[in-house]
Scaffold this active site. Structure first.
Site, mmCIF file in Angstrom:
data_model
loop_
_atom_site.group_PDB
_atom_site.id
_atom_site.type_symbol
_atom_site.label_atom_id
_atom_site.label_comp_id
_atom_site.label_asym_id
_atom_site.label_seq_id
_atom_site.Cartn_x
_atom_site.Cartn_y
_atom_site.Cartn_z
ATOM 1 N N ARG A 232 0.808 -1.376 0.062
ATOM 2 C CA ARG A 232 -0.141 0.154 0.063
ATOM 3 C C ARG A 232 0.651 0.958 -0.052
ATOM 4 O O ARG A 232 1.988 1.125 0.542
ATOM 5 C CB ARG A 232 -0.941 -0.007 1.231
ATOM 6 C CG ARG A 232 -2.102 -1.115 1.350
ATOM 7 C CD ARG A 232 -2.931 -0.876 0.001
ATOM 8 N NE ARG A 232 -4.252 -1.974 0.178
ATOM 9 C CZ ARG A 232 -3.988 -2.964 -0.566
ATOM 10 N NH1 ARG A 232 -2.799 -3.360 -1.167
ATOM 11 N NH2 ARG A 232 -4.898 -3.978 -0.498
ATOM 12 N N GLU A 261 -4.323 6.996 -5.908
ATOM 13 C CA GLU A 261 -4.635 6.187 -7.150
ATOM 14 C C GLU A 261 -6.005 6.532 -7.797
ATOM 15 O O GLU A 261 -6.890 6.731 -7.094
ATOM 16 C CB GLU A 261 -4.585 4.705 -6.706
ATOM 17 C CG GLU A 261 -3.192 4.463 -6.101
ATOM 18 C CD GLU A 261 -3.053 2.935 -5.813
ATOM 19 O OE1 GLU A 261 -4.212 2.236 -6.148
ATOM 20 O OE2 GLU A 261 -2.230 2.517 -5.276
ATOM 21 N N HIS A 280 -0.596 -0.303 -10.060
ATOM 22 C CA HIS A 280 -1.118 -1.082 -9.011
ATOM 23 C C HIS A 280 -1.685 -2.305 -9.956
ATOM 24 O O HIS A 280 -2.768 -2.550 -9.872
ATOM 25 C CB HIS A 280 -2.529 -0.372 -8.508
ATOM 26 C CG HIS A 280 -2.597 -1.058 -7.164
ATOM 27 N ND1 HIS A 280 -3.308 -0.485 -5.965
ATOM 28 C CD2 HIS A 280 -2.489 -2.487 -6.718
ATOM 29 C CE1 HIS A 280 -3.408 -1.137 -5.238
ATOM 30 N NE2 HIS A 280 -2.910 -2.310 -5.558
#
Length: 313
Positions: A232, A261, A280
């Site tokens: 994270r 994000e 991601h």
């Protein structure tokens, strides 16, 4: 019943479940719904929402702005961006899905290899008509530092051992005996950061772990060592990392996760030197999506039948 599937960036969610069998109207949203106003305008009339990990937060305020919502499905069995207590108070059932363990560790090693062997630079050079212009590092005989030895960290550690690396491990509640059983050496935090040639982070995000890797930890690292984060974004102090990269205090960083994000176009990380950045992708694989969306549809079906499964609240 109206169902919204959020954050389907690749426009593929329809392929991974038999949504038509639900007998519901299913709408797929491909762009981020960043504000509460956008979220309400897009899905305010939906009884069911399928959320992709933590991409779209469901705070108390947002849940209160969605009075039609009755079932919220998150991919994965934990989602820190959902206020479970507020959902329960509002009569919203929250269900999760299983999450395969292999995809993120595999990407972790893709980032490590890309950094150590300078693969992005060499690939770009080939397309420009060039040939060898960097000197890669080695993994065999080097030291891997694993921060967080849970399901994912343990798998990354095992692969490190297969590469012939010495593997160190640290977490705030690490069981030394279990660490040794996994073939790793439990060490203090400072020793891990100051000794490892590659530090890879696999830690659960919480208020306590935010900023787990900050200026102090970065100062312990050596100029020839690399930092990788597929866990994270907020686990790492991003401004401190950008500063360390520009000053050459670490050899490079491989990042798949970010504080915000999608990462804003003008974010300093996009122009930071010696980085490999991916959007991601840790869990973004065919196999993972088969589980995520297949079980999300199962959750909706079970809820409609009055017997919800994999309930989180």
């Amino acid at each position: 019943m109206r169902v919204a599937v959020l954050d389907d960036y690749q426009k593929v969610a329809h392929r991974f479940a038999d949504w038509s069998a639900l007998g519901a109207e299913v709408v797929f949203h491909h762009d981020p719904l960043t504000s509460t106003e956008e979220l309400v305008a897009a899905v305010g009339d939906c009884e069911v929402i399928v959320a992709m990990r933590e991409r779209t937060p469901f705070t108390r305020a947002r849940l209160e702005a969605l009075p039609a919502l009755r079932l919220l499905v998150t991919t994965g069995m934990a989602n820190a961006s959902i206020d479970l207590a507020a959902a329960r108070e509002r009569g919203v059932t929250v269900c999760g899905t299983r999450s395969p363990v292999s995809a993120t560790p595999e990407l972790t090693w893709g980032l490590i290899l890309s950094l150590v062997r300078h693969l992005p630079d060499e690939a770009a050079g080939m397309r420009e008509g060039g040939w060898q212009h960097t000197l890669g590092g080695d993994l065999d005989g080097r030291v891997l530092g694993v921060v967080g030895l849970g399901r994912l960290g343990a798998r990354v550690a095992a692969i490190g051992r297969a590469f012939g690396m010495r593997v160190l491990a640290w977490s705030s509640n690490l069981d030394p005996q279990r660490a040794r059983e996994l073939g790793t050496e439990p060490v203090p935090k400072r020793e891990l950061f100051s000794t490892a040639d590659v530090v890879t982070v696999h830690y659960k995000l919480s208020e306590r772990s935010t900023g787990l890797v900050g200026r102090t930890e970065l100062s312990w690292m050596r100029p020839e060592s690399y930092l990788v984060n597929t866990s994270r974004g907020p686990l790492i102090d991003t401004p401190a990392l950008v500063e360390a990269l520009h000053e050459g205090r670490i050899a490079g960083a491989g990042l798949d996760v970010y504080d915000v994000e999608p990462l804003p176009a003008g974010h300093p990380l996009r122009t930071a030197p010696r980085t490999v950045l991916t959007p991601h992708l840790g869990y973004v694989t065919e196999g993972t999506y088969e589980v995520f969306y297949g079980q999300a549809a199962d959750n909706i079906r079970a809820y409609a039948e009055g017997a919800p499964v994999r309930v989180l609240n």
